[in-house]
Write a protein that holds these residues in place. Sequence first.
Motif, short mmCIF file in Angstrom:
data_model
loop_
_atom_site.label_atom_id
_atom_site.label_comp_id
_atom_site.label_asym_id
_atom_site.label_seq_id
_atom_site.Cartn_x
_atom_site.Cartn_y
_atom_site.Cartn_z
N TYR A 1 -0.82 6.84 -1.30
CA TYR A 1 -2.09 7.48 -2.21
C TYR A 1 -3.14 6.63 -2.18
N ASP A 2 -2.94 5.19 -1.72
CA ASP A 2 -4.08 4.36 -1.50
C ASP A 2 -5.03 4.50 -0.66
N TYR B 1 -2.54 1.47 6.91
CA TYR B 1 -1.52 1.96 6.08
C TYR B 1 -0.26 1.70 6.90
N MET C 1 0.86 -1.21 -0.03
CA MET C 1 0.10 0.03 -0.05
C MET C 1 0.98 1.20 -0.08
N THR C 2 0.57 1.98 -1.02
CA THR C 2 1.24 3.47 -0.89
C THR C 2 0.68 4.37 -0.25
#
Length: 281
Positions: free
Chosen positions: A4-5, A23, A1-2
């Motif tokens: 921005y996700d 996150y 997961m980045t």
Amino acid sequence: MTEYDLTPVQRVDGMLIKRDDLYAPFGPGEVNGGKLRQCVMLVKSVRDKYDSLLTYCSIHSPQAPITAAVAHAYEMPCRILYGGTSRESVASLPMPRLSMKYGATIVLAARSGRHSILHARAKELAAEKNSFIVQYGINLINHGDTLLTAVAAQAENLPDEIENLVMTCGSGITASGVMIGLHRYGKSVKHVHLVATAPDRRVFIHENLKQYGADREFEYHDLFHRPGFQYEKSVTARWGGISLHPHYEAKTMQWFKSSGLAPESTLFWITGAEPTNPARN
């Protein structure tokens, strides 16, 4: 997961939960959550201009290991400033120990832990080594769009209509970003409940909201000034199978369970979870 996700919204034991604690780019059990995302975005935006990072906070605050972990990820030296404490406490308490596991240097900067004193000392030390100062709450100063956008974007996958939104309020930055996101994505929330575990940030929050045309009313529940409240005191609370952060959401959950609000008409926002894997290779 980045960064921005979107983190998921889950229904757990009848209540919707925004799982920003999921996150966790450094792996299970490491630092995680919305504050980490804010720090990642902030450091990405400034790392070409600075040689190192520096932050100051309470010895119990997760801001120190969050900053240290991001510095480690971007191969930047990191210093953590504490005041009003001792080397013995630094060696024994989990947040300083975790910061050192991520490679940070601990500086006992002042006899007092007052924010104003540590801030002044941080500015002196930052100038010596071209360090970027990560301010209280993962700072907004000169970086409001980066930080508030990091939070506001997470409102996109909330339901379009919510009766009660419950969230912990510390620095007021996450609360500001979430309400900006509600406005940005057209989410209709009848009652926003901010449960305060820090000094009153209502004026600060309204100022942030006005800058983005998102000012609104919210209900403010002050735990911080209640007799017997201690920020550093841990509280145990769970919802379903989710263990809540002992200094933040666990205290908010205690408030929620006595509030009379119905779980089925509530969305509970989790900003982050306590790291459970302090040991690093």
